[in-house]
Design an enzyme around this catalytic site. Structure first.
Site, PDB file in Angstrom:
ATOM      1  N   ARG A  20       0.821  -1.178  -0.101  1.00 21.17           N
ATOM      2  CA  ARG A  20      -0.066   0.104   0.057  1.00 21.17           C
ATOM      3  C   ARG A  20       0.829   1.211   0.001  1.00 21.17           C
ATOM      4  O   ARG A  20       1.618   1.458   0.951  1.00 21.17           O
ATOM      5  CB  ARG A  20      -0.918  -0.105   1.313  1.00 21.17           C
ATOM      6  CG  ARG A  20      -1.449   1.247   1.367  1.00 21.17           C
ATOM      7  CD  ARG A  20      -2.634   1.218   2.547  1.00 21.17           C
ATOM      8  NE  ARG A  20      -3.954   0.318   1.850  1.00 21.17           N
ATOM      9  CZ  ARG A  20      -5.218   0.555   2.506  1.00 21.17           C
ATOM     10  NH1 ARG A  20      -5.181   1.118   3.399  1.00 21.17           N
ATOM     11  NH2 ARG A  20      -6.034  -0.012   1.755  1.00 21.17           N
TER      12      ARG A  20
ATOM     13  N   HIS B 297      -6.990   0.852  -6.774  1.00 15.92           N
ATOM     14  CA  HIS B 297      -7.373  -0.039  -5.509  1.00 15.92           C
ATOM     15  C   HIS B 297      -8.054  -1.259  -6.067  1.00 15.92           C
ATOM     16  O   HIS B 297      -9.098  -1.588  -5.887  1.00 15.92           O
ATOM     17  CB  HIS B 297      -8.168   0.579  -4.290  1.00 15.92           C
ATOM     18  CG  HIS B 297      -8.176   0.192  -3.070  1.00 15.92           C
ATOM     19  ND1 HIS B 297      -7.420  -1.084  -2.778  1.00 15.92           N
ATOM     20  CD2 HIS B 297      -8.987   0.420  -2.212  1.00 15.92           C
ATOM     21  CE1 HIS B 297      -7.803  -1.221  -1.507  1.00 15.92           C
ATOM     22  NE2 HIS B 297      -8.563  -0.360  -1.041  1.00 15.92           N
TER      23      HIS B 297
ATOM     24  N   GLN C  54      -9.923  -4.006  -3.929  1.00 14.30           N
ATOM     25  CA  GLN C  54     -11.117  -3.331  -3.472  1.00 14.30           C
ATOM     26  C   GLN C  54     -12.266  -3.383  -4.473  1.00 14.30           C
ATOM     27  O   GLN C  54     -13.252  -4.113  -4.181  1.00 14.30           O
ATOM     28  CB  GLN C  54     -11.040  -1.659  -3.266  1.00 14.30           C
ATOM     29  CG  GLN C  54     -12.359  -1.339  -2.894  1.00 14.30           C
ATOM     30  CD  GLN C  54     -12.817  -1.944  -1.452  1.00 14.30           C
ATOM     31  OE1 GLN C  54     -12.068  -1.847  -0.566  1.00 14.30           O
ATOM     32  NE2 GLN C  54     -14.081  -2.308  -1.187  1.00 14.30           N
TER      33      GLN C  54
ATOM     34  N   ASP D   6     -16.964   7.179  -1.841  1.00 11.62           N
ATOM     35  CA  ASP D   6     -15.977   7.217  -1.184  1.00 11.62           C
ATOM     36  C   ASP D   6     -15.918   8.317  -0.493  1.00 11.62           C
ATOM     37  O   ASP D   6     -16.266   9.441  -0.933  1.00 11.62           O
ATOM     38  CB  ASP D   6     -14.827   6.489  -2.038  1.00 11.62           C
ATOM     39  CG  ASP D   6     -13.599   6.202  -1.245  1.00 11.62           C
ATOM     40  OD1 ASP D   6     -13.342   6.183  -0.107  1.00 11.62           O
ATOM     41  OD2 ASP D   6     -12.455   6.054  -1.895  1.00 11.62           O
TER      42      ASP D   6
ATOM     43  N   CYS E 299     -16.269   1.704   0.097  1.00 12.90           N
ATOM     44  CA  CYS E 299     -15.053   0.795   0.420  1.00 12.90           C
ATOM     45  C   CYS E 299     -14.881   0.856   1.749  1.00 12.90           C
ATOM     46  O   CYS E 299     -14.341  -0.072   2.081  1.00 12.90           O
ATOM     47  CB  CYS E 299     -13.827   1.320  -0.649  1.00 12.90           C
ATOM     48  SG  CYS E 299     -13.401   2.854  -0.266  1.00 12.90           S
TER      49      CYS E 299
ATOM     50  N   ARG F 153     -13.504  -8.856   0.601  1.00 10.66           N
ATOM     51  CA  ARG F 153     -12.277  -8.545   0.262  1.00 10.66           C
ATOM     52  C   ARG F 153     -11.429  -9.984   0.781  1.00 10.66           C
ATOM     53  O   ARG F 153     -10.395 -10.092   0.173  1.00 10.66           O
ATOM     54  CB  ARG F 153     -11.701  -7.426   1.533  1.00 10.66           C
ATOM     55  CG  ARG F 153     -12.104  -6.012   1.198  1.00 10.66           C
ATOM     56  CD  ARG F 153     -11.727  -5.455  -0.075  1.00 10.66           C
ATOM     57  NE  ARG F 153     -10.342  -5.599  -0.171  1.00 10.66           N
ATOM     58  CZ  ARG F 153      -9.673  -4.308   0.257  1.00 10.66           C
ATOM     59  NH1 ARG F 153     -10.165  -3.516   0.707  1.00 10.66           N
ATOM     60  NH2 ARG F 153      -8.349  -4.626   0.151  1.00 10.66           N
TER      61      ARG F 153
HETATM   62  N1   CP Z   1     -11.367  -0.211   2.051  1.00 12.23           N
HETATM   63  C1   CP Z   1     -10.158  -0.387   2.570  1.00 12.23           C
HETATM   64  O1   CP Z   1      -9.190  -0.535   1.829  1.00 12.23           O
HETATM   65  O2   CP Z   1      -9.794  -0.314   3.784  1.00 12.23           O
HETATM   66  P1   CP Z   1      -8.725  -0.161   4.565  1.00 12.23           P
HETATM   67  O3   CP Z   1      -8.118   1.322   4.252  1.00 12.23           O
HETATM   68  O4   CP Z   1      -9.086  -0.290   5.995  1.00 12.23           O
HETATM   69  O5   CP Z   1      -7.639  -1.170   4.224  1.00 12.23           O
HETATM   70  N1  NVA Z   2      -9.839   6.814  -1.463  1.00 10.86           N
HETATM   71  C1  NVA Z   2      -9.577   6.312  -0.127  1.00 10.86           C
HETATM   72  C2  NVA Z   2      -9.736   4.703   0.040  1.00 10.86           C
HETATM   73  C3  NVA Z   2      -9.564   3.784   1.470  1.00 10.86           C
HETATM   74  C4  NVA Z   2      -9.645   2.730   1.197  1.00 10.86           C
HETATM   75  C5  NVA Z   2      -7.958   6.501   0.069  1.00 10.86           C
HETATM   76  O1  NVA Z   2      -7.477   6.621  -0.416  1.00 10.86           O
HETATM   77  O2  NVA Z   2      -7.648   6.955   1.220  1.00 10.86           O
END
Ligand code: CP
Ligand code: NVA
Length: 302
Positions: free
Chosen positions: A100, A127, A130, A221, A261, A289
């Site tokens: 990540r 993502h 997701q 989101d 998400c 997930r």
């Molecule tokens: N939806 C998602 O990726 O959640 P987290 O940021 O908690 O991993």
């Molecule tokens: N768009 C959000 C998604 C989190 C799962 C972010 O990047 O923070």
């Protein structure tokens, strides 16, 4: 040949559909296996996470492997040492990387220099894991991918992956975003190219009501993603009118499903009553997930 999963476009349409169908089977069986026995995985996180970290660790454990979590402060990718060096260290010890990160280019560099598969666990650009869980959720609810999915809010990483995967799978996709928050041109071009093959209709508008009309699934989101905290006040102003609330739902199909998400900022992009309503499938998405990530490991390491 190792395979990375950095974008939803890294698997073909047939592979993606097969992965989702396999995930549905794994979920039914509460699957436990030994396919990853003896394998270790580095989980590199530059940003916080609840769902992604937990589901990846559990998925690896359920398949007999061993996850090593590397927190944002642990390796300081690109600061303590170059990304390409991190990749060429890790590939001597572990069998795969789940990362990540902020920049998509960080993932590409890990993939280029490391001899092991790299999985995108969220970047500023996409993502994809997701989106796999989201389309599994759509299929579980609708029995088909041929539905109308509308994303209302920021043209962000989650929206990018959903637009691309919709275009690939033949899902009609509408994005409604405020002026000044247009989606990335490369993503839109790729989506239109994929849609020509699948027959999906891809629409981009600034009108949230137009997006809500006839939607079978409405997705939103956060307006401020991780890393954009300094823009929060401006974004709160700019996204007024893009909240997913009861009034907006009144334009959609009566049995519209609402997706997010998570984490959600209740009172901003979505109201508490909508996320808690019978329309909401957000916890089903979160559950899926785990199953789609198991199916992804089985695909990349079979
Ligand atoms: N939806 C998602 O990726 O959640 P987290 O940021 O908690 O991993
Ligand atoms: N768009 C959000 C998604 C989190 C799962 C972010 O990047 O923070």
């Amino acid at each position: 040949m190792k395979r990375d999963y950095l974008s939803v476009t890294d698997l073909t349409k047939d592979e993606t559909m097969a992965l989702i169908m396999r995930a549905i089977e794994l979920k039914k069986e509460s699957y436990r296996g030994r396919e990853l026995e003896g394998k270790t995985f580095a989980l590199i996180f530059e940003k916080p996470s609840l769902r992604t970290r937990t589901t990846f660790e559990v998925a690896i454990y359920h398949l007999g492997g061993y996850p090593i979590y590397l927190a944002p402060g642990d390796i300081k990718l690109g600061v303590r040492e170059p990304v390409k060096d991190v990749a060429r260290n890790l590939d001597k010890w572990v069998d795969g990387i789940v990362a990540r990160v902020f920049a998509q280019s960080t993932l590409e560099e890990l993939g280029k220099y490391g001899k092991i598969p790299v999985i995108n666990a969220l970047s500023d650009y996409e993502h994809p894991c997701q989106a796999l869980a989201d389309f599994m959720t759509i299929f579980e609810n609708a029995g088909t991918f041929k539905v109308n999915l509308s994303f209302i809010g920021d043209s962000n990483n989650v929206a990018n992956s959903l637009m691309l995967l919709s275009a690939m799978l033949g899902t009609n996709f509408t994005l409604a975003h405020p002026a000044g928050y247009e989606p990335d041109t490369k993503v839109v071009e790729k989506a239109f190219e994929l849609a020509r093959e699948s027959g999906a209709l891809i629409k981009i508008t600034t009108d949230p009501i137009e997006a809500a009309k006839n939607a079978d699934f409405i997705y939103t989101d956060v307006w401020t993603s991780m890393g954009q905290e300094a823009e929060r006040e401006k974004r709160l102003r700019d996204f007024q009118g893009y909240q997913v609330n009861r009034e907006l739902l009144s334009y959609a199909s009566p049995d519209v499903k609402v997706m997010h998400c998570l984490p959600a900022h209740r009172g901003e992009e979505i109201t508490d009553d909508v996320i808690e309503s019978e329309h909401s499938v957000v916890f089903q998405q979160a559950e899926n997930r785990l199953h789609t990530e198991k199916a992804l490991f089985l695909k990349l390491f079979e």
